[in-house]
Design a protein around this motif. Structure first.
Motif, PDB file in Angstrom:
ATOM      1  N   GLY A  59       0.840  -1.065   0.078  1.00 51.95           N
ATOM      2  CA  GLY A  59      -0.054  -0.114   0.044  1.00 51.95           C
ATOM      3  C   GLY A  59       0.762   1.257  -0.047  1.00 51.95           C
ATOM      4  O   GLY A  59       0.359   2.319   0.104  1.00 51.95           O
ATOM      5  N   VAL A  60       2.102   1.190  -0.057  1.00 52.70           N
ATOM      6  CA  VAL A  60       2.974   2.234  -0.133  1.00 52.70           C
ATOM      7  C   VAL A  60       3.629   2.463  -1.343  1.00 52.70           C
ATOM      8  O   VAL A  60       4.237   1.720  -1.931  1.00 52.70           O
ATOM      9  CB  VAL A  60       4.108   2.278   1.072  1.00 52.70           C
ATOM     10  N   GLY A  61       2.904   3.330  -2.180  1.00 59.04           N
ATOM     11  CA  GLY A  61       3.216   3.561  -3.822  1.00 59.04           C
ATOM     12  C   GLY A  61       3.048   2.569  -4.454  1.00 59.04           C
ATOM     13  O   GLY A  61       2.108   1.590  -4.240  1.00 59.04           O
ATOM     14  N   THR A  62       3.935   2.216  -5.507  1.00 59.66           N
ATOM     15  CA  THR A  62       3.814   1.023  -6.413  1.00 59.66           C
ATOM     16  C   THR A  62       4.571   0.015  -5.954  1.00 59.66           C
ATOM     17  O   THR A  62       4.094  -1.102  -5.836  1.00 59.66           O
ATOM     18  CB  THR A  62       4.097   1.580  -7.843  1.00 59.66           C
ATOM     19  N   ARG A  63       5.930   0.180  -5.715  1.00 60.77           N
ATOM     20  CA  ARG A  63       7.068  -0.758  -5.476  1.00 60.77           C
ATOM     21  C   ARG A  63       7.542  -0.418  -4.022  1.00 60.77           C
ATOM     22  O   ARG A  63       8.551  -0.754  -3.404  1.00 60.77           O
ATOM     23  CB  ARG A  63       7.846  -1.216  -6.323  1.00 60.77           C
ATOM     24  N   GLY A  64       6.900   0.501  -3.076  1.00 58.57           N
ATOM     25  CA  GLY A  64       7.474   1.006  -1.944  1.00 58.57           C
ATOM     26  C   GLY A  64       8.031   2.259  -2.223  1.00 58.57           C
ATOM     27  O   GLY A  64       7.736   3.014  -3.145  1.00 58.57           O
ATOM     28  N   ALA A  65       8.702   2.976  -1.225  1.00 57.00           N
ATOM     29  CA  ALA A  65       9.255   4.374  -1.235  1.00 57.00           C
ATOM     30  C   ALA A  65      10.513   4.298  -0.401  1.00 57.00           C
ATOM     31  O   ALA A  65      10.840   3.522   0.358  1.00 57.00           O
ATOM     32  CB  ALA A  65       8.197   5.248  -0.630  1.00 57.00           C
TER      33      ALA A  65
END
Length: 145
Positions: A59-65
């Motif tokens: 749920g954090v961005g597309t692939r994380g941040a």
């Protein structure tokens, strides 16, 4: 009076402009909000300027941040998926000091500016990292889009 309204209408039509933003066609801008507690060992590295942390939670961005502290009271956050191709099995970038590297093409991006550092001079359009908001309140850093 007709001329006045005609001129006014003309001014409004001329001043209208299409959205001039340059959206990245490879990355979908998803809405999210995630809190990082700087007291937790997982995120304690963010207490030091220039020490990036990868946040790979669902749920954090597309692939994380990637989040980095850029000054005493300022943080930057960027999407972890390479901005120059659609997300795939090699598009999640890795941290290399204060930069991130896309293993698909070995492109390097700065976590302080979000800019691609090794942009090819081949006439193609290349995108910088997708920026997320990062705000601090006490020991909590909130990243969101």
């Amino acid at each position: 009076m007709k001329r006045f309204f005609s001129c006014l209408l003309m001014i409004f039509l001329i001043s209208c402009d299409s959205d001039g933003t340059n959206r990245n066609p490879f990355l979908q801008e998803v809405g999210f909000r995630f809190d990082l507690n700087l007291n937790l060992p997982l995120y304690s590295g963010l207490n030091t300027i220039g020490n990036p942390v990868y946040v790979g939670n669902n749920g954090v961005g597309t692939r994380g941040a990637f989040v980095i502290k850029s000054s005493l009271d300022s943080f930057f956050a960027f999407e972890a998926s390479c901005p120059n191709h659609a997300p795939n099995n090699c598009s999640t970038m890795t941290i290399d000091g204060q930069n991130v590297i896309c293993s698909c093409e070995d492109y390097t991006y700065s976590l302080f500016t979000g800019q691609q550092l090794d942009r090819p001079n081949d006439g193609n359009r290349y995108y910088d990292l997708l920026f997320y908001r990062a705000t601090q309140s006490g020991n909590i850093v909130t990243i969101s889009n």
